[in-house]
Motif scaffolding. Structure first.
Motif, PDB file in Angstrom:
ATOM      1  N   PRO A  20       0.793  -1.238   0.000  1.00  0.00           N
ATOM      2  CA  PRO A  20       0.000   0.000   0.000  1.00  0.00           C
ATOM      3  C   PRO A  20       0.826   1.290   0.000  1.00  0.00           C
ATOM      4  CG  PRO A  20      -0.960  -1.571   1.503  1.00  0.00           C
ATOM      5  CD  PRO A  20       0.356  -2.160   1.055  1.00  0.00           C
ATOM      6  N   THR A  21       1.986   1.264   0.632  1.00  0.00           N
ATOM      7  CA  THR A  21       2.896   2.412   0.560  1.00  0.00           C
ATOM      8  C   THR A  21       4.294   1.898   0.269  1.00  0.00           C
ATOM      9  OG1 THR A  21       3.445   2.431   2.929  1.00  0.00           O
ATOM     10  CG2 THR A  21       1.550   3.777   2.227  1.00  0.00           C
ATOM     11  N   VAL A  22       5.091   2.751  -0.363  1.00  0.00           N
ATOM     12  CA  VAL A  22       6.481   2.404  -0.677  1.00  0.00           C
ATOM     13  C   VAL A  22       7.392   3.537  -0.245  1.00  0.00           C
ATOM     14  CG1 VAL A  22       5.903   0.897  -2.625  1.00  0.00           C
ATOM     15  CG2 VAL A  22       6.309   3.322  -3.038  1.00  0.00           C
ATOM     16  N   ASP A  23       8.677   3.239  -0.152  1.00  0.00           N
ATOM     17  CA  ASP A  23       9.622   4.293   0.186  1.00  0.00           C
ATOM     18  C   ASP A  23       9.823   5.218  -1.016  1.00  0.00           C
ATOM     19  OD1 ASP A  23      11.712   3.179  -1.497  1.00  0.00           O
ATOM     20  OD2 ASP A  23      12.074   1.722   0.074  1.00  0.00           O
ATOM     21  N   VAL A  24      10.405   6.358  -0.755  1.00  0.00           N
ATOM     22  CA  VAL A  24      10.590   7.378  -1.795  1.00  0.00           C
ATOM     23  C   VAL A  24      11.508   6.870  -2.906  1.00  0.00           C
ATOM     24  CG1 VAL A  24      11.480   9.702  -2.249  1.00  0.00           C
ATOM     25  CG2 VAL A  24      10.103   9.262  -0.204  1.00  0.00           C
ATOM     26  N   ALA A  25      12.529   6.118  -2.552  1.00  0.00           N
ATOM     27  CA  ALA A  25      13.459   5.607  -3.568  1.00  0.00           C
ATOM     28  C   ALA A  25      12.739   4.682  -4.559  1.00  0.00           C
ATOM     29  CB  ALA A  25      14.619   4.884  -2.896  1.00  0.00           C
ATOM     30  N   THR A  26      11.874   3.812  -4.059  1.00  0.00           N
ATOM     31  CA  THR A  26      11.128   2.905  -4.934  1.00  0.00           C
ATOM     32  C   THR A  26      10.166   3.684  -5.827  1.00  0.00           C
ATOM     33  OG1 THR A  26      11.302   1.086  -3.359  1.00  0.00           O
ATOM     34  CG2 THR A  26       9.537   0.939  -4.986  1.00  0.00           C
ATOM     35  N   ALA A  27       9.476   4.652  -5.257  1.00  0.00           N
ATOM     36  CA  ALA A  27       8.562   5.479  -6.053  1.00  0.00           C
ATOM     37  C   ALA A  27       9.330   6.244  -7.130  1.00  0.00           C
ATOM     38  CB  ALA A  27       7.795   6.442  -5.157  1.00  0.00           C
ATOM     39  N   ALA A  30      10.248   3.920  -9.899  1.00  0.00           N
ATOM     40  CA  ALA A  30       9.095   3.633 -10.750  1.00  0.00           C
ATOM     41  C   ALA A  30       8.848   4.767 -11.735  1.00  0.00           C
ATOM     42  CB  ALA A  30       7.859   3.405  -9.884  1.00  0.00           C
ATOM     43  N   MET A  31       9.180   5.986 -11.315  1.00  0.00           N
ATOM     44  CA  MET A  31       8.963   7.162 -12.160  1.00  0.00           C
ATOM     45  C   MET A  31      10.162   7.492 -13.037  1.00  0.00           C
ATOM     46  SD  MET A  31       6.953   9.380  -9.319  1.00  0.00           S
ATOM     47  CE  MET A  31       6.752  10.779 -10.386  1.00  0.00           C
ATOM     48  N   GLY A  32      11.244   6.749 -12.860  1.00  0.00           N
ATOM     49  CA  GLY A  32      12.429   6.972 -13.679  1.00  0.00           C
ATOM     50  C   GLY A  32      13.286   8.136 -13.215  1.00  0.00           C
ATOM     51  N   ILE A  33      13.199   8.468 -11.929  1.00  0.00           N
ATOM     52  CA  ILE A  33      14.050   9.534 -11.395  1.00  0.00           C
ATOM     53  C   ILE A  33      14.938   8.961 -10.296  1.00  0.00           C
ATOM     54  CG2 ILE A  33      12.494  11.424 -11.987  1.00  0.00           C
ATOM     55  CD1 ILE A  33      11.490  11.461  -9.142  1.00  0.00           C
ATOM     56  N   ALA A  38      14.191  12.390  -6.175  1.00  0.00           N
ATOM     57  CA  ALA A  38      12.914  12.051  -5.546  1.00  0.00           C
ATOM     58  C   ALA A  38      12.819  12.684  -4.158  1.00  0.00           C
ATOM     59  CB  ALA A  38      12.745  10.537  -5.467  1.00  0.00           C
ATOM     60  N   TYR A  39      13.879  12.556  -3.354  1.00  0.00           N
ATOM     61  CA  TYR A  39      13.861  13.151  -2.012  1.00  0.00           C
ATOM     62  C   TYR A  39      13.828  14.675  -2.072  1.00  0.00           C
ATOM     63  CZ  TYR A  39      14.135   8.935   0.768  1.00  0.00           C
ATOM     64  OH  TYR A  39      13.829   7.754   1.391  1.00  0.00           O
ATOM     65  N   MET A  40      14.513  15.263  -3.044  1.00  0.00           N
ATOM     66  CA  MET A  40      14.487  16.715  -3.193  1.00  0.00           C
ATOM     67  C   MET A  40      13.055  17.185  -3.485  1.00  0.00           C
ATOM     68  SD  MET A  40      16.224  19.165  -6.067  1.00  0.00           S
ATOM     69  CE  MET A  40      15.063  18.542  -7.257  1.00  0.00           C
ATOM     70  N   LEU A  41      12.352  16.454  -4.361  1.00  0.00           N
ATOM     71  CA  LEU A  41      10.968  16.797  -4.677  1.00  0.00           C
ATOM     72  C   LEU A  41      10.063  16.639  -3.458  1.00  0.00           C
ATOM     73  CD1 LEU A  41      10.704  15.132  -8.196  1.00  0.00           C
ATOM     74  CD2 LEU A  41      10.680  17.587  -7.691  1.00  0.00           C
ATOM     75  N   VAL A  42      10.285  15.595  -2.674  1.00  0.00           N
ATOM     76  CA  VAL A  42       9.487  15.391  -1.461  1.00  0.00           C
ATOM     77  C   VAL A  42       9.715  16.542  -0.488  1.00  0.00           C
ATOM     78  CG1 VAL A  42       9.256  13.953   0.613  1.00  0.00           C
ATOM     79  CG2 VAL A  42       9.291  12.885  -1.648  1.00  0.00           C
ATOM     80  N   ARG A  43      10.968  16.883  -0.251  1.00  0.00           N
ATOM     81  CA  ARG A  43      11.288  17.951   0.710  1.00  0.00           C
ATOM     82  C   ARG A  43      10.771  19.307   0.260  1.00  0.00           C
ATOM     83  NH1 ARG A  43      16.027  14.927   0.962  1.00  0.00           N
ATOM     84  NH2 ARG A  43      17.077  16.344  -0.447  1.00  0.00           N
ATOM     85  N   SER A  44      10.670  19.519  -1.052  1.00  0.00           N
ATOM     86  CA  SER A  44      10.172  20.797  -1.558  1.00  0.00           C
ATOM     87  C   SER A  44       8.656  20.756  -1.804  1.00  0.00           C
ATOM     88  CB  SER A  44      10.908  21.196  -2.834  1.00  0.00           C
ATOM     89  OG  SER A  44      10.655  20.266  -3.867  1.00  0.00           O
ATOM     90  N   ASP A  45       8.018  19.675  -1.361  1.00  0.00           N
ATOM     91  CA  ASP A  45       6.574  19.494  -1.496  1.00  0.00           C
ATOM     92  C   ASP A  45       6.137  19.511  -2.960  1.00  0.00           C
ATOM     93  OD1 ASP A  45       4.234  18.870  -0.164  1.00  0.00           O
ATOM     94  OD2 ASP A  45       3.610  20.960   0.030  1.00  0.00           O
ATOM     95  N   ALA A  46       6.985  18.956  -3.839  1.00  0.00           N
ATOM     96  CA  ALA A  46       6.693  18.955  -5.271  1.00  0.00           C
ATOM     97  C   ALA A  46       6.622  17.544  -5.858  1.00  0.00           C
ATOM     98  CB  ALA A  46       7.759  19.767  -6.006  1.00  0.00           C
ATOM     99  N   PHE A  47       6.654  16.514  -5.003  1.00  0.00           N
ATOM    100  CA  PHE A  47       6.562  15.143  -5.509  1.00  0.00           C
ATOM    101  C   PHE A  47       5.164  14.954  -6.083  1.00  0.00           C
ATOM    102  CE2 PHE A  47       6.680  10.487  -5.358  1.00  0.00           C
ATOM    103  CZ  PHE A  47       7.971  10.267  -5.821  1.00  0.00           C
ATOM    104  N   PRO A  48       5.031  14.348  -7.255  1.00  0.00           N
ATOM    105  CA  PRO A  48       3.728  14.296  -7.928  1.00  0.00           C
ATOM    106  C   PRO A  48       2.723  13.295  -7.350  1.00  0.00           C
ATOM    107  CG  PRO A  48       5.382  13.196  -9.244  1.00  0.00           C
ATOM    108  CD  PRO A  48       6.105  13.828  -8.086  1.00  0.00           C
TER     109      PRO A  48
END
Length: 85
Positions: A20-27, A30-33, A38-48
């Motif tokens: 049901p949930t995955v870590d940021v690295a796996t996500a 999956a998105m090819g980043i 991925a962590y930079m996008l999460v910290r900047s509240d910009a993860f899609p």
């Protein structure tokens, strides 16, 4: 550590087997980043995808939202038999 240790891209079958949930690295994978992006996008509240903060420095990505963003749909379940007319 990522739930999936294989560094290759995830297949549709892999994506549909995720919990049901995955870590940021796996996500991110999956998105090819890369993990750092991925962590930079999460910290900047910009993860899609929807991200849940699970502790001081721990994040989880909601798999259903990840699949929505990637436009991956689960195959139809026909185990119940044909639909009534």
């Amino acid at each position: 550590m990522s739930e999936l240790l294989n560094a290759d891209a995830l297949t549709t079958a892999d994506l549909l087997k995720l919990p049901p949930t995955v870590d940021v690295a796996t996500a991110g994978r999956a998105m090819g980043i890369c993990r750092d992006t991925a962590y930079m996008l999460v910290r900047s509240d910009a993860f899609p995808c929807k991200v849940i903060k699970a502790g001081a420095r721990r994040y989880r990505v909601v798999t259903a939202d990840l699949l929505r963003v990637l436009q991956v749909q689960a195959p139809a379940d026909h185990s119940a038999g044909p639909a009534a007319p």
